[in-house]
Design an enzyme around this catalytic site. Structure first.
Site, short mmCIF file in Angstrom:
data_model
loop_
_atom_site.label_atom_id
_atom_site.label_comp_id
_atom_site.label_asym_id
_atom_site.label_seq_id
_atom_site.Cartn_x
_atom_site.Cartn_y
_atom_site.Cartn_z
N SER A 120 0.65 -1.02 -0.11
CA SER A 120 0.15 0.07 0.08
C SER A 120 0.68 1.00 0.01
O SER A 120 1.74 1.43 -0.98
CB SER A 120 -0.97 -0.04 1.15
OG SER A 120 -1.97 0.66 1.28
N ASP A 174 -10.07 -5.10 -4.28
CA ASP A 174 -9.61 -4.06 -3.25
C ASP A 174 -10.54 -2.78 -3.13
O ASP A 174 -10.69 -2.07 -4.02
CB ASP A 174 -8.10 -3.62 -3.66
CG ASP A 174 -7.29 -2.61 -2.56
OD1 ASP A 174 -7.96 -2.15 -1.88
OD2 ASP A 174 -6.26 -2.90 -2.65
N HIS A 205 -8.10 -5.61 0.02
CA HIS A 205 -6.66 -4.96 0.44
C HIS A 205 -5.95 -5.65 1.35
O HIS A 205 -5.79 -5.44 2.79
CB HIS A 205 -6.96 -3.37 0.91
CG HIS A 205 -5.87 -2.50 0.71
ND1 HIS A 205 -5.17 -2.12 -0.21
CD2 HIS A 205 -5.25 -1.94 1.78
CE1 HIS A 205 -4.30 -1.38 -0.07
NE2 HIS A 205 -4.26 -1.22 1.29
#
Length: 225
Positions: A120, A174, A205
């Site tokens: 991320s 996600d 995610h």
């Protein structure tokens, strides 16, 4: 100006490591977040490796009402336009990652035996730093993420890492960073000529076991050179 070294969790797969993976966590997490993943790897497939999981600095995050948390940069907007980006924060974190690379150099591990990795926000910093790093790295691992400050990449990219292996992976469901947005970054890197491996998984995610196996296979190649 000397950049202070970030505190980090370290795991070595053998004494006297010859390679290193610097792995950056996501927003609001810390260096312990991906510590367990090392136990999922078949370490016999890897050279003696030091996994370094640094803790991001604490800063106010705009989209979370200014709440102070560990973050590699501020996120100022929920959309994925340029307004979302925090160039100063990205550059600050890139300098801190460069200091971590230099620390590994000082411990006897050259750049070409170092992988920059991240999830991320951490993956965004790994991409930003790795593609601009002036000496050849072993690879860049970028999970559930995107290329930040993409409009400056072409001008700032380092020739030494024009052919660095890149592994990008993203969850097809996600809800945090849309799959299509991450894929757009992958397509950008491919168009720029980088040797990119793109992987999509039926997850949100997060990380999944299939992904961990694919990362292990990639590590086995790039770390052994």
């Amino acid at each position: 100006m000397t950049v202070p070294l970030l505190p980090a969790v370290e795991i070595t797969t053998a004494s006297h490591p010859t390679h290193a993976v610097i792995w950056l966590h996501g927003l609001g997490a810390d260096g312990h977040d991906f510590e367990p993943v090392v136990n999922e790897f078949d370490i016999d497939r890897l050279p003696p490796t030091r996994f370094v999981f640094p803790h991001a600095p604490e800063r106010a995050v705009t989209i979370n009402a200014g709440y102070i948390m560990r973050a590699w940069y501020d996120i100022v907007s929920m959309d994925f336009s340029e307004r979302r980006e925090d160039p100063a924060g990205v550059l600050e974190s890139a300098a801190q990652v460069e200091a971590l690379i230099a620390h590994e150099n000082a411990r006897g591990i050259p750049d070409e035996r170092i992988v920059l990795a991240g999830f991320s926000q951490g993956g965004a910093i790994a991409l930003h730093t790795g593609l601009r790093h002036p000496r050849r790295l072993a690879g860049v691992l970028a999970l559930s993420t995107y290329v930040p400050l993409a409009d400056t990449l072409a001008a700032e990219a380092a020739e030494a890492n024009r052919d660095v292996p890149i592994f990008m992976a993203h969850g097809q469901h996600d809800p945090v960073i849309p799959y299509a947005f991450g894929k757009r970054s992958g397509d950008l890197l491919t168009a720029e000529g980088y040797p990119l491996q793109w992987h999509g998984y039926g997850m949100e995610h997060s990380l999944c076991l299939e992904e961990v196996r694919d990362i292990e296979n990639w590590f086995a190649v790039v770390l052994r050179g």
